[in-house]
Design a protein around this motif. Structure first.
Motif, PDB file in Angstrom:
ATOM      1  N   ARG A 161      -0.259   5.159   0.251  1.00  0.00           N
ATOM      2  CA  ARG A 161       0.763   6.158   0.560  1.00  0.00           C
ATOM      3  C   ARG A 161       1.770   6.214  -0.593  1.00  0.00           C
ATOM      4  O   ARG A 161       2.110   5.179  -1.149  1.00  0.00           O
ATOM      5  CB  ARG A 161       1.470   5.802   1.876  1.00  0.00           C
ATOM      6  CG  ARG A 161       0.594   6.017   3.102  1.00  0.00           C
ATOM      7  CD  ARG A 161       1.208   5.393   4.341  1.00  0.00           C
ATOM      8  NE  ARG A 161       0.462   5.720   5.534  1.00  0.00           N
ATOM      9  CZ  ARG A 161      -0.722   5.161   5.856  1.00  0.00           C
ATOM     10  NH1 ARG A 161      -1.232   4.210   5.068  1.00  0.00           N
ATOM     11  NH2 ARG A 161      -1.354   5.532   6.934  1.00  0.00           N
ATOM     12  N   SER A 189       0.817  -1.222   0.000  1.00  0.00           N
ATOM     13  CA  SER A 189       0.000   0.000   0.000  1.00  0.00           C
ATOM     14  C   SER A 189       0.842   1.260   0.000  1.00  0.00           C
ATOM     15  O   SER A 189       0.312   2.367   0.019  1.00  0.00           O
ATOM     16  CB  SER A 189      -0.941   0.000   1.220  1.00  0.00           C
ATOM     17  OG  SER A 189      -0.181   0.005   2.421  1.00  0.00           O
ATOM     18  N   THR A 230      -9.708  10.076  -6.424  1.00  0.00           N
ATOM     19  CA  THR A 230      -9.186  10.398  -5.093  1.00  0.00           C
ATOM     20  C   THR A 230     -10.219  11.175  -4.279  1.00  0.00           C
ATOM     21  O   THR A 230     -10.944  12.016  -4.820  1.00  0.00           O
ATOM     22  CB  THR A 230      -7.899  11.238  -5.223  1.00  0.00           C
ATOM     23  OG1 THR A 230      -8.186  12.423  -5.931  1.00  0.00           O
ATOM     24  CG2 THR A 230      -6.827  10.457  -5.954  1.00  0.00           C
ATOM     25  N   SER A 285      -8.628   1.278   0.233  1.00  0.00           N
ATOM     26  CA  SER A 285      -9.104   2.651   0.148  1.00  0.00           C
ATOM     27  C   SER A 285      -8.061   3.685   0.537  1.00  0.00           C
ATOM     28  O   SER A 285      -8.224   4.866   0.250  1.00  0.00           O
ATOM     29  CB  SER A 285     -10.348   2.827   1.022  1.00  0.00           C
ATOM     30  OG  SER A 285     -10.030   2.513   2.374  1.00  0.00           O
ATOM     31  N   GLU A 286      -6.971   3.262   1.220  1.00  0.00           N
ATOM     32  CA  GLU A 286      -5.953   4.230   1.638  1.00  0.00           C
ATOM     33  C   GLU A 286      -4.583   3.758   1.174  1.00  0.00           C
ATOM     34  O   GLU A 286      -4.194   2.620   1.419  1.00  0.00           O
ATOM     35  CB  GLU A 286      -5.968   4.393   3.155  1.00  0.00           C
ATOM     36  CG  GLU A 286      -4.956   5.464   3.631  1.00  0.00           C
ATOM     37  CD  GLU A 286      -4.968   5.630   5.136  1.00  0.00           C
ATOM     38  OE1 GLU A 286      -4.100   5.042   5.800  1.00  0.00           O
ATOM     39  OE2 GLU A 286      -5.867   6.348   5.637  1.00  0.00           O
ATOM     40  N   GLN A 319      -6.705   9.022   0.205  1.00  0.00           N
ATOM     41  CA  GLN A 319      -7.930   8.256   0.427  1.00  0.00           C
ATOM     42  C   GLN A 319      -8.642   8.126  -0.915  1.00  0.00           C
ATOM     43  O   GLN A 319      -8.956   9.123  -1.567  1.00  0.00           O
ATOM     44  CB  GLN A 319      -8.839   8.983   1.429  1.00  0.00           C
ATOM     45  CG  GLN A 319      -8.364   8.927   2.871  1.00  0.00           C
ATOM     46  CD  GLN A 319      -8.507   7.534   3.482  1.00  0.00           C
ATOM     47  OE1 GLN A 319      -9.336   6.740   3.020  1.00  0.00           O
ATOM     48  NE2 GLN A 319      -7.695   7.229   4.488  1.00  0.00           N
ATOM     49  N   VAL A 356      -0.521  10.836   1.812  1.00  0.00           N
ATOM     50  CA  VAL A 356      -1.544   9.843   2.124  1.00  0.00           C
ATOM     51  C   VAL A 356      -2.774  10.141   1.287  1.00  0.00           C
ATOM     52  O   VAL A 356      -3.278  11.275   1.295  1.00  0.00           O
ATOM     53  CB  VAL A 356      -1.896   9.871   3.624  1.00  0.00           C
ATOM     54  CG1 VAL A 356      -2.975   8.834   3.937  1.00  0.00           C
ATOM     55  CG2 VAL A 356      -0.659   9.645   4.468  1.00  0.00           C
ATOM     56  N   GLU A 384       1.574  12.614   5.707  1.00  0.00           N
ATOM     57  CA  GLU A 384       1.663  11.545   6.712  1.00  0.00           C
ATOM     58  C   GLU A 384       1.943  12.189   8.067  1.00  0.00           C
ATOM     59  O   GLU A 384       2.358  13.347   8.169  1.00  0.00           O
ATOM     60  CB  GLU A 384       2.779  10.556   6.307  1.00  0.00           C
ATOM     61  CG  GLU A 384       2.997   9.426   7.306  1.00  0.00           C
ATOM     62  CD  GLU A 384       1.783   8.531   7.476  1.00  0.00           C
ATOM     63  OE1 GLU A 384       1.738   7.488   6.839  1.00  0.00           O
ATOM     64  OE2 GLU A 384       0.861   8.911   8.246  1.00  0.00           O
TER      65      GLU A 384
END
Length: 794
Positions: free
Chosen positions: A749, A717, A773, A746-747, A792, A790, A779
């Protein structure tokens, strides 16, 4: 100086003057039109031309310039100068109307002095007496008659006249009725007036039955007109009142005339202004009719004309919807004398007369029908020798007349002279005529005179070709149809096309061959050379025309291709974007179906029948995913550096890869499988050998499916893009988001580091434009802060 005396009629300037005079509204303007004369004063020429051009602009802009009552009051002013004389009512009314027009003209020009400065200058020192106009209007009405209230005396006299007239009329009507009752009045007769006195008509046989004075009788003598005794005194009183009225009217008119006499000098200036304005507007209207313009006017003796047209020919052809072939001509210090040759009826004389007439018009202050980029010089003299000047009175032949003109040219021509000679040297033995013409031409050249000369003589053409300061010109001729084109071409002599014209009209071959032998081979060869040159030139012109047509067609096709290419690129981007969105949606749906399937299997304790049904459903989803995958192009990493021989390349925007075999200018020969093709370098991008093999392998082998378990096991991720260039990050981020959506994460980095913040800004700007997005943040400070973004996902 102009020569000869009838130069205006020979060039057609007299007809131009006639058209100008017709356009004037007043006798004052007409007189100025008839006095238009040639001048060499360049300041005066520029002034006249600018005035006309300014007025032309007024007419073109519909500036509502006063156009009525351009009345000539000069005879009335002359009469008014005599002590004791008086003007009548009509003259005063005309003066009032015309002074009002003059005042309106002055007001217009003063309010537009910035736009039309040359016309505004005409108003300098000009005054129109408003008091005089007011006095006239106060005493003279529109009929025109002296107003009743012009004086108290006149008002009283006219009131008495009206009353006395009613009394006399009433008495006369009573007498008329009595006579009619007695049968003395002829049928249909009525009261009338004779010698200013009211009378009744009576049949001749009854004239002694009525007391009164006989004033007249009818032409047949059957009716007499009698003033009854009962109205005699009343008519006398009425006549005396009319005399009193007349005396009072004369007194009023005399007083008005005295007032006008005091303003005679200013009035003369005002009417001179009105005449000039009328004349200038006539010149402007003529310019509009001729489509004439204001060219550049220079002090030096030069002619640089573009699209020049003979004005009278232009008007004649316009009435028949024909077009005048324009004249392009240039005379300057290096080519002062133009020698025009060509066939008869080919336009040589028209060309010569066009030069003379336009130059004469310009130096008479008239705008000329030429292209706006044309330039005119100013000449002190215009000499012409045109047409048959045979004189019976002076016992001169045509040729003698030409020689007399040449003698005048030689004596008077100079640097600032313009000489126009038509059919130079003709009228006598060609051998001697040509030699004399060449001698005259040599003298004009030595005096640096300017001019246009038409001729058929070869020795004159040869002289112009060899001597500095002279230039040949030819009237163009259609060799295919043997017809003149009436177009001047400078820089080469023209042929008379005598033999060709003779063939066209049907002279026998024998006659033409005899003529060839009589002319001699040398002259025939020169003429044939001119013919061949003309034919070759016309072929070149045709080829050039065809080439320009092809170039235009190619340009149109190129524009169409470029437009289609742009549309294709736009559509391609739209299709790819849509395909990615649809694929992401299907993958997300597939992931949910997988989880649902696993949960369903567990809940049903892996019954064989239910497991088989679920697997069939997964197989259908797998097929759908595979179909969508085919429309998503693979992301290819470009290699740095220029493209060279042996490099692996790909066509931009296409899944086609190959190897460069050779470079040719801005193109490269590329081997695509079994196919060789030349492609422009700006359509290629350099890739690695491995990527080339992968692309070709994907194109040649079927896809074996999507291993979701393996891909999920390898997915992280967090994406590390540190050290990457901005232009290559976008495709990596796109793939990373697609994978996250596939596995319903859904998240995510993105590790880009802090550095100078360029990569972070580029990535975040790109993500904000994406519709996948939800939020974009830093972060936590303890876990990397601004060095990690970050995201979402929706």
């Amino acid at each position: 100086m102009l020569f000869p005396n009838d130069i205006e009629s020979k060039l057609g300037f007299d007809k131009i003057r006639e058209r100008l005079a017709v356009k004037c509204k007043s006798a004052m303007g007409t007189e100025l039109a008839e006095k238009v004369r040639f001048t060499a004063d360049i300041d005066l020429i520029r002034k006249f031309l600018q005035q006309t051009d300014d007025f032309k602009k007024i007419l073109e802009s519909d500036g509502a310039f006063p156009s009525n009552y351009y009345l000539d009051a000069r005879p009335a002013l002359a009469k008014a100068r005599v002590e004791g004389a008086f003007l009548d009512e009509r003259q005063f009314r005309d003066i009032s109307l015309s002074l009002t027009t003059i005042d309106s003209c002055v007001r217009f020009l003063k309010s537009h002095k910035e736009e039309y400065p040359s016309l505004y200058e005409l108003t300098n020192g000009l005054e129109v007496s408003a008091a005089l106009v007011k006095s006239i209007d106060a005493k003279i009405d529109d009929d025109p008659k002296v107003r009743d209230n012009a004086s108290a005396v006149l008002q009283n006299v006219r009131r008495n006249i009206s009353q006395k007239y009613q009394q006399v009329r009433k008495t006369l009507e009573s007498a008329f009725k009595s006579a009619a009752k007695e049968g003395f009045i002829p049928d249909g007769a009525s009261i009338t007036v004779r010698d200013g006195r009211m009378v009744i008509p009576v049949s001749a046989e009854y004239k002694r039955r009525i007391k009164g004075f006989v004033h007249d009788e009818s032409s047949t003598g059957q009716t007499v007109f009698i003033e009854p005794a009962t109205v005699l005194e009343g008519n006398n009183e009425l006549r005396e009142l009319e005399y009193a009225e007349k005396r009072e009217v004369i007194k009023i008119l005399t007083e008005l005339t005295d007032e006008l006499r005091a303003n005679t000098d200013s009035l003369k200036r005002a009417y001179r202004f009105l005449g000039v304005v009328d004349f200038i507007q006539a010149k402007a209207r003529l310019a509009l009719e001729l489509d004439a313009v204001l060219p550049a006017v220079k002090e030096e003796q030069t002619i640089t004309w573009k699209e020049a047209r003979h004005p009278l020919l232009f008007l004649a052809h316009r009435n028949t919807d024909k077009k005048v072939v324009p004249l392009n001509i240039e005379l300057n210090h290096d080519q002062r004398l133009l020698i025009i040759s060509g066939p008869n009826a080919g336009g040589k004389s028209v060309c010569l007369k066009t030069v003379g007439l336009l130059q004469l018009m310009l130096q008479s202050g008239l705008l000329v029908p030429v292209g706006e980029e044309s330039e005119f010089g100013v000449f002190e003299d215009i000499f012409i020798d045109i047409g048959d000047e045979q004189s019976i009175e002076n016992d001169l032949s045509t040729y003698s007349s030409h020689l007399s003109n040449m003698k005048f040219f030689i004596r008077n021509a100079k640097l600032k002279s313009l000489c126009l000679i038509d059919e130079f040297g003709t009228g006598t033995d060609p051998q001697f005529g040509g030699a004399i013409a060449e001698a005259v031409l040599d003298d004009l050249k030595r005096k640096e005179a300017n001019g246009v000369i038409t001729t058929h003589y070869s020795n004159i053409k040869n002289y112009a070709e060899e001597k500095p300061g002279l230039i040949n010109g030819a009237m163009k001729y259609d060799m295919a149809n043997l017809e003149p084109l009436y177009e001047l071409e400078m820089g080469k002599p023209g042929s008379s096309f005598s033999l060709e014209i003779a063939r066209k009209i049907g002279l026998s071959h024998k006659v033409i061959e005899y003529a060839k032998e009589a002319i001699g081979s040398k002259n025939i060869d020169v003429d044939n050379l001119l013919l061949r040159l003309e034919r070759q030139k016309q072929k070149v012109i045709e080829r050039d025309r065809a080439l320009k047509s092809k170039e235009k067609e190619v340009s149109q096709l190129q524009s169409k291709y470029q437009r289609l290419l742009e549309e294709m690129e736009t559509n391609k981007k739209s299709i790819i974007s849509k395909a990615k969105q649809e694929a992401a949606s299907i993958l997300k749906e597939t992931n949910r179906e997988i989880e649902k399937t696993i949960r369903h299997i567990k809940e049903n304790k892996a019954e064989k029948k239910e497991t088989k049904r679920v697997r069939e459903r997964l197989t259908q989803l797998k097929g759908k995913v595979e179909e969508e995958k085919k429309v998503i192009p693979a992301v290819v990493q470009k290699e740095d550096g220029p493209i060279g021989i042996g490099d692996a390349v790909r066509i931009v925007g296409q899944e086609v890869a190959g190897e460069v075999l050779s470079l040719k200018g801005n193109g490269a020969e590329v081997q695509f499988g079994d196919l060789k093709s030349t492609v422009k370098l700006n359509r290629l991008e350099k890739i690695s050998k491995g990527q080339s093999k992968q692309i070709n392998k994907q194109r040649s082998q079927p896809n074996n499916g999507l291993n979701l378990n393996q891909k999920f096991a390898q997915f992280s991720s967090t994406l590390d893009v540190r050290g990457r260039r901005a232009e290559e990050v976008f495709s990596i981020v796109d793939r990373f988001i697609d994978d996250a959506l596939l596995f319903d994460i859904s998240e995510i980095r993105i590790l880009h580091g802090k550095g100078d913040g360029v990569l972070r800004s580029v990535i975040r700007d790109y993500l904000r434009k994406s519709n996948l997005t939800e939020t974009i943040t830093d972060e936590h400070v303890e876990r990397g802060g601004a060095g990690i973004t970050v995201v979402q996902l929706k």
